[in-house]
Write a protein that holds these residues in place. Structure first.
Motif, mmCIF file in Angstrom:
data_model
loop_
_atom_site.group_PDB
_atom_site.id
_atom_site.type_symbol
_atom_site.label_atom_id
_atom_site.label_comp_id
_atom_site.label_asym_id
_atom_site.label_seq_id
_atom_site.Cartn_x
_atom_site.Cartn_y
_atom_site.Cartn_z
ATOM 1 N N VAL A 1 0.843 -1.191 0.000
ATOM 2 C CA VAL A 1 0.000 0.000 0.000
ATOM 3 C C VAL A 1 0.884 1.248 0.000
ATOM 4 C CG1 VAL A 1 -1.749 1.297 1.273
ATOM 5 C CG2 VAL A 1 -1.846 -1.199 1.209
ATOM 6 N N ASN A 2 0.542 2.210 -0.843
ATOM 7 C CA ASN A 2 1.305 3.458 -0.867
ATOM 8 C C ASN A 2 1.235 4.148 0.493
ATOM 9 O OD1 ASN A 2 1.971 3.119 -3.560
ATOM 10 N ND2 ASN A 2 0.287 4.401 -4.305
ATOM 11 N N GLU A 3 2.347 4.785 0.869
ATOM 12 C CA GLU A 3 2.410 5.426 2.185
ATOM 13 C C GLU A 3 1.382 6.539 2.346
ATOM 14 O OE1 GLU A 3 6.635 5.109 4.399
ATOM 15 O OE2 GLU A 3 6.576 6.537 2.745
ATOM 16 N N ASN A 4 0.994 7.166 1.241
ATOM 17 C CA ASN A 4 0.028 8.259 1.369
ATOM 18 C C ASN A 4 -1.383 7.757 1.638
ATOM 19 O OD1 ASN A 4 -0.295 7.280 -1.295
ATOM 20 N ND2 ASN A 4 -1.061 9.265 -2.007
ATOM 21 N N GLN A 5 -1.548 6.414 1.739
ATOM 22 C CA GLN A 5 -2.835 5.824 2.098
ATOM 23 C C GLN A 5 -2.768 5.082 3.429
ATOM 24 O OE1 GLN A 5 -3.776 3.463 -1.432
ATOM 25 N NE2 GLN A 5 -5.087 5.113 -2.168
ATOM 26 N N LEU A 6 -1.686 5.266 4.161
ATOM 27 C CA LEU A 6 -1.532 4.627 5.472
ATOM 28 C C LEU A 6 -1.570 5.697 6.557
ATOM 29 C CD1 LEU A 6 1.273 2.016 4.699
ATOM 30 C CD2 LEU A 6 -1.164 1.571 5.049
ATOM 31 N N TRP A 7 -2.178 5.339 7.705
ATOM 32 C CA TRP A 7 -2.385 6.310 8.782
ATOM 33 C C TRP A 7 -2.191 5.651 10.136
ATOM 34 C CZ3 TRP A 7 -3.019 11.170 6.992
ATOM 35 C CH2 TRP A 7 -3.356 11.287 5.637
ATOM 36 N N SER A 8 -1.815 6.474 11.091
ATOM 37 C CA SER A 8 -1.752 6.035 12.467
ATOM 38 C C SER A 8 -2.039 7.254 13.341
ATOM 39 C CB SER A 8 -0.396 5.412 12.811
ATOM 40 O OG SER A 8 -0.466 4.712 14.038
ATOM 41 N N ALA A 9 -1.912 7.098 14.649
ATOM 42 C CA ALA A 9 -2.221 8.210 15.538
ATOM 43 C C ALA A 9 -1.573 8.005 16.889
ATOM 44 C CB ALA A 9 -3.733 8.341 15.705
ATOM 45 N N VAL A 10 -1.413 9.099 17.592
ATOM 46 C CA VAL A 10 -1.009 9.073 19.003
ATOM 47 C C VAL A 10 -1.937 10.001 19.760
ATOM 48 C CG1 VAL A 10 1.407 8.399 18.724
ATOM 49 C CG2 VAL A 10 0.764 10.781 18.444
ATOM 50 N N PRO A 11 -2.229 9.710 21.023
ATOM 51 C CA PRO A 11 -3.223 10.500 21.761
ATOM 52 C C PRO A 11 -2.621 11.630 22.560
ATOM 53 C CG PRO A 11 -2.676 8.568 23.017
ATOM 54 C CD PRO A 11 -1.833 8.498 21.765
ATOM 55 N N GLY A 12 -3.456 12.587 22.887
ATOM 56 C CA GLY A 12 -3.140 13.590 23.900
ATOM 57 C C GLY A 12 -2.231 14.711 23.433
ATOM 58 N N VAL A 13 -1.802 15.498 24.427
ATOM 59 C CA VAL A 13 -0.887 16.607 24.188
ATOM 60 C C VAL A 13 0.515 16.035 24.151
ATOM 61 C CG1 VAL A 13 -0.054 18.848 25.003
ATOM 62 C CG2 VAL A 13 -2.430 18.163 25.393
ATOM 63 N N LEU A 14 1.142 16.065 23.011
ATOM 64 C CA LEU A 14 2.433 15.421 22.845
ATOM 65 C C LEU A 14 3.560 16.397 23.131
ATOM 66 C CD1 LEU A 14 1.678 13.526 19.528
ATOM 67 C CD2 LEU A 14 1.224 12.826 21.879
ATOM 68 N N GLY A 15 4.718 15.832 23.450
ATOM 69 C CA GLY A 15 5.886 16.667 23.678
ATOM 70 C C GLY A 15 6.408 16.539 25.091
ATOM 71 N N PRO A 16 7.573 17.043 25.348
ATOM 72 C CA PRO A 16 8.200 16.944 26.668
ATOM 73 C C PRO A 16 7.464 17.766 27.704
ATOM 74 C CG PRO A 16 9.482 18.384 25.224
ATOM 75 C CD PRO A 16 8.406 17.781 24.373
#
Length: 294
Positions: free
Chosen positions: A279-294
């Motif tokens: 599958v082409n990368e422009n059709q793949l998705w993921s996610a992470v929750p919440g306010v990210l960062g240090p």
């Protein structure tokens, strides 16, 4: 029982697609503090990783209205345009029961078909992504304005009304996508399987329905393994379904900002979900929750 309460575990998995290990190490920032852990940051492997989702789902110019384009924009924890929450969530079969997806969709992705040995096919996770600037739900979700078709633009649409705002995580078999087709009840799984499933790389001969449960019963935690295509719930093409797509020649810094759209899934699904490597990368998705960062 409501969709939300019925599939709480599925919701937890969907809002932590990247895996707990990745979340702790993230360096980019997204989702405003007001939205906090309720928010989910959707990204493409083209422009980020679970540790650093540099560009995330965004509403163009923070416009809270039907038809406002959905884009990717640089992750920032002060930008309310990046605040999305998982609204209705469950399995495809739940959405079918609620009248939000068609019988054909349920047949292909909601456990509505049966293997020759009597085992039900996978029942994929399904969800809506609701725009919630500063944590306040707008009633508008990422979707298409008309039945999914090649090139259909993704924008804000009313939540919970039609299948056009429903997205199906095409995870197929568990615990991850097989590397070869299912033929003669045999699957080859990639390395990294949990010990409870099998060795690092294994051929699995499918037997009785009871023996198949751990492979074919849907498990949203398959998303922990990486990325998946997101099929629009209004899709009517079941050989190459219409999935969330980023413009192949676009970049989030381009002007005007490239708008997400739906297009036919690349690769081959074999009827059991995509072989992600094709599958082409422009059709793949993921996610992470919440306010990210240090």
């Amino acid at each position: 029982m409501s969709i939300k309460s019925k599939v709480f575990a599925a919701t937890a998995a969907l809002t932590m697609i990247g895996g707990a290990g990745a979340i702790g190490a993230t360096s980019a920032s997204a989702a405003t503090p007001s939205c906090g852990n309720s928010c989910i940051n959707v990204f493409s492997p083209l422009f980020g990783t679970h540790k650093n989702p540099s560009f995330v789902l965004d509403v163009l110019r923070q416009g809270e209205k039907v038809g406002q384009p959905i884009i990717l924009f640089r992750a920032a924890n002060f930008d309310p345009a990046e605040d999305f929450v998982v609204s209705y969530q469950g399995l495809v079969s739940d959405f079918f029961a609620a009248g939000l997806v068609s019988a054909a969709t349920e047949l292909h992705y909601g456990g509505g078909s049966t293997f020759p040995n009597g085992t039900k096919s996978a029942d994929d996770p399904a969800f809506e992504l609701e725009y919630a600037p500063y944590g306040v739900q707008s009633g508008l979700c990422a979707g298409v304005g008309a039945t999914a078709a090649q090139g259909g633009k993704v924008s804000l649409q009313p939540c919970g009304v039609t299948s056009k705002t429903v997205w199906i995580a095409d995870v197929g078999l568990i615990p991850g996508t097989p590397t070869t087709a299912v033929t003669s009840y045999t699957i080859t799984y990639p390395k990294g399987l949990p010990p409870s499933v099998g060795p690092a790389s294994t051929l699995v001969t499918l037997g009785s329905p009871a023996a198949l449960d751990k492979f074919l019963a849907d498990d949203p935690t398959a998303l922990f393994h990486g990325y998946a295509p997101a099929i629009n719930g209004s899709n009517t093409n079941f050989s190459h379904p219409f999935v969330l797509t980023y413009p192949g020649n676009g970049n989030p810094t381009d002007m005007p900002r490239p708008q997400l759209f739906v297009s036919n899934l690349t690769g081959f699904s074999n009827g059991f979900g995509p072989i992600v490597g094709t599958v082409n990368e422009n059709q793949l998705w993921s996610a992470v929750p919440g306010v990210l960062g240090p």
